[in-house]
Write a protein that holds these residues in place. Sequence first.
Motif, mmCIF file in Angstrom:
data_model
loop_
_atom_site.group_PDB
_atom_site.id
_atom_site.type_symbol
_atom_site.label_atom_id
_atom_site.label_comp_id
_atom_site.label_asym_id
_atom_site.label_seq_id
_atom_site.Cartn_x
_atom_site.Cartn_y
_atom_site.Cartn_z
ATOM 1 N N PRO A 181 -3.953 -7.140 -5.168
ATOM 2 C CA PRO A 181 -2.966 -6.731 -6.189
ATOM 3 C C PRO A 181 -3.022 -7.664 -7.392
ATOM 4 C CG PRO A 181 -1.945 -6.936 -4.008
ATOM 5 C CD PRO A 181 -3.336 -7.464 -3.900
ATOM 6 N N SER A 182 -3.021 -7.076 -8.594
ATOM 7 C CA SER A 182 -3.049 -7.906 -9.793
ATOM 8 C C SER A 182 -2.015 -7.448 -10.818
ATOM 9 C CB SER A 182 -4.444 -7.895 -10.419
ATOM 10 O OG SER A 182 -4.814 -6.581 -10.743
ATOM 11 N N ILE A 183 -1.791 -6.143 -10.905
ATOM 12 C CA ILE A 183 -0.788 -5.629 -11.837
ATOM 13 C C ILE A 183 -0.013 -4.511 -11.153
ATOM 14 C CG2 ILE A 183 -2.113 -6.177 -13.919
ATOM 15 C CD1 ILE A 183 -2.912 -3.224 -14.024
ATOM 16 N N LYS A 184 1.121 -4.206 -11.704
ATOM 17 C CA LYS A 184 1.916 -3.104 -11.153
ATOM 18 C C LYS A 184 1.326 -1.780 -11.622
ATOM 19 C CE LYS A 184 6.150 -5.375 -10.245
ATOM 20 N NZ LYS A 184 6.565 -5.227 -8.919
ATOM 21 N N THR A 185 1.511 -0.741 -10.811
ATOM 22 C CA THR A 185 1.018 0.581 -11.188
ATOM 23 C C THR A 185 1.916 1.170 -12.261
ATOM 24 O OG1 THR A 185 2.274 1.603 -9.412
ATOM 25 C CG2 THR A 185 0.012 1.001 -8.926
ATOM 26 N N PHE A 186 1.362 2.083 -13.048
ATOM 27 C CA PHE A 186 2.091 2.664 -14.167
ATOM 28 C C PHE A 186 2.777 3.979 -13.801
ATOM 29 C CE2 PHE A 186 -1.449 0.237 -16.037
ATOM 30 C CZ PHE A 186 -0.696 -0.740 -16.653
ATOM 31 N N TYR A 198 4.376 -1.107 8.890
ATOM 32 C CA TYR A 198 4.001 -2.234 8.034
ATOM 33 C C TYR A 198 2.524 -2.150 7.654
ATOM 34 C CZ TYR A 198 2.723 -6.941 6.630
ATOM 35 O OH TYR A 198 2.217 -8.006 5.942
ATOM 36 N N GLU A 199 1.656 -1.842 8.644
ATOM 37 C CA GLU A 199 0.219 -1.749 8.386
ATOM 38 C C GLU A 199 -0.096 -0.582 7.463
ATOM 39 O OE1 GLU A 199 -0.530 -1.567 12.511
ATOM 40 O OE2 GLU A 199 -1.255 -3.639 12.631
ATOM 41 N N ILE A 200 0.594 0.523 7.637
ATOM 42 C CA ILE A 200 0.396 1.689 6.761
ATOM 43 C C ILE A 200 0.774 1.326 5.329
ATOM 44 C CG2 ILE A 200 1.222 4.018 6.226
ATOM 45 C CD1 ILE A 200 1.422 4.468 9.288
ATOM 46 N N LYS A 201 1.889 0.582 5.149
ATOM 47 C CA LYS A 201 2.304 0.162 3.806
ATOM 48 C C LYS A 201 1.261 -0.754 3.168
ATOM 49 C CE LYS A 201 7.285 0.630 4.355
ATOM 50 N NZ LYS A 201 8.584 -0.065 4.385
ATOM 51 N N LYS A 202 0.696 -1.676 3.955
ATOM 52 C CA LYS A 202 -0.336 -2.569 3.426
ATOM 53 C C LYS A 202 -1.584 -1.784 3.025
ATOM 54 C CE LYS A 202 -0.590 -6.669 3.644
ATOM 55 N NZ LYS A 202 -0.473 -7.646 2.576
ATOM 56 N N ILE A 203 -1.990 -0.821 3.850
ATOM 57 C CA ILE A 203 -3.155 0.014 3.539
ATOM 58 C C ILE A 203 -2.892 0.801 2.264
ATOM 59 C CG2 ILE A 203 -4.488 2.020 4.300
ATOM 60 C CD1 ILE A 203 -4.109 0.896 7.208
ATOM 61 N N ASP A 204 -1.694 1.374 2.120
ATOM 62 C CA ASP A 204 -1.347 2.130 0.911
ATOM 63 C C ASP A 204 -1.367 1.227 -0.323
ATOM 64 O OD1 ASP A 204 -1.150 4.669 1.934
ATOM 65 O OD2 ASP A 204 1.026 4.597 2.233
ATOM 66 N N ALA A 205 -0.879 -0.015 -0.189
ATOM 67 C CA ALA A 205 -0.877 -0.938 -1.323
ATOM 68 C C ALA A 205 -2.305 -1.251 -1.750
ATOM 69 C CB ALA A 205 -0.125 -2.215 -0.948
ATOM 70 N N ILE A 206 -3.185 -1.493 -0.801
ATOM 71 C CA ILE A 206 -4.589 -1.772 -1.122
ATOM 72 C C ILE A 206 -5.229 -0.549 -1.777
ATOM 73 C CG2 ILE A 206 -6.859 -2.213 -0.101
ATOM 74 C CD1 ILE A 206 -5.314 -3.902 2.046
ATOM 75 N N ARG A 207 -4.954 0.634 -1.223
ATOM 76 C CA ARG A 207 -5.520 1.874 -1.766
ATOM 77 C C ARG A 207 -5.050 2.103 -3.202
ATOM 78 N NH1 ARG A 207 -3.203 6.634 -2.057
ATOM 79 N NH2 ARG A 207 -1.544 6.009 -0.676
ATOM 80 N N ARG A 208 -3.746 1.953 -3.444
ATOM 81 C CA ARG A 208 -3.210 2.160 -4.800
ATOM 82 C C ARG A 208 -3.804 1.154 -5.782
ATOM 83 N NH1 ARG A 208 1.721 2.661 -2.025
ATOM 84 N NH2 ARG A 208 2.269 0.560 -2.633
ATOM 85 N N THR A 209 -3.871 -0.107 -5.363
ATOM 86 C CA THR A 209 -4.430 -1.143 -6.237
ATOM 87 C C THR A 209 -5.875 -0.822 -6.582
ATOM 88 O OG1 THR A 209 -2.959 -2.798 -5.285
ATOM 89 C CG2 THR A 209 -4.899 -3.611 -6.447
ATOM 90 N N PHE A 210 -6.630 -0.386 -5.591
ATOM 91 C CA PHE A 210 -8.030 -0.063 -5.849
ATOM 92 C C PHE A 210 -8.156 1.100 -6.826
ATOM 93 C CE2 PHE A 210 -12.014 2.130 -5.030
ATOM 94 C CZ PHE A 210 -12.901 1.079 -5.238
ATOM 95 N N ILE A 211 -7.337 2.123 -6.649
ATOM 96 C CA ILE A 211 -7.395 3.283 -7.554
ATOM 97 C C ILE A 211 -7.125 2.849 -8.991
ATOM 98 C CG2 ILE A 211 -6.196 5.413 -8.215
ATOM 99 C CD1 ILE A 211 -5.945 5.992 -5.181
#
Length: 155
Positions: free
Chosen positions: A143-148, A123-136
């Motif tokens: 999170p504000s928009i979905k990735t393309f 669960y923590e790894i998924k949250k870290i990945d979500a933050i990382r993807r959003t930042f990129i």
Amino acid sequence: MLKMQRDSNFNHHAKCDKLYLTNLNFVDDVLLFYRGDAKSVEIMMDAFRRFSESMGLISNPSKCIMYFGDVDNGMKEILRGVTEFEEGSLPVKYLGVPLTSKKLTIHHYKPLVKKICFPIHKYEIKKIDAIRRTFIWTGKHEPSIKTFVAWKREI
């Protein structure tokens, strides 16, 4: 620090001379290396002061320690006066790893590896990945928009 190295009055630490090594920077620590003479220490402290000011940092001399090798007591007193640092005793470890000019074995690094390798739940790894993807994608950590682009998933 690079400008300091070009100063003809600055003397590198004997073990760092060929590498032109004067400092190692870690998250909130800086290790400074120099020969034990007053002029080199004055030059290094001036360079460190300028570096700190440019970064908006303030060093706390009461948390700083000097380590001496083959320096007589009179010179130690002078250098402590220039830096306001306390004298530490050798040998010393940093993050559990001995600071030495000798080649270290994997055995010496085990305490450091133990400190940085700790179990993380999926669960923590998924949250870290979500933050990382959003930042990129957005430069923000919320999170504000979905990735393309679809991210690779393990099955």
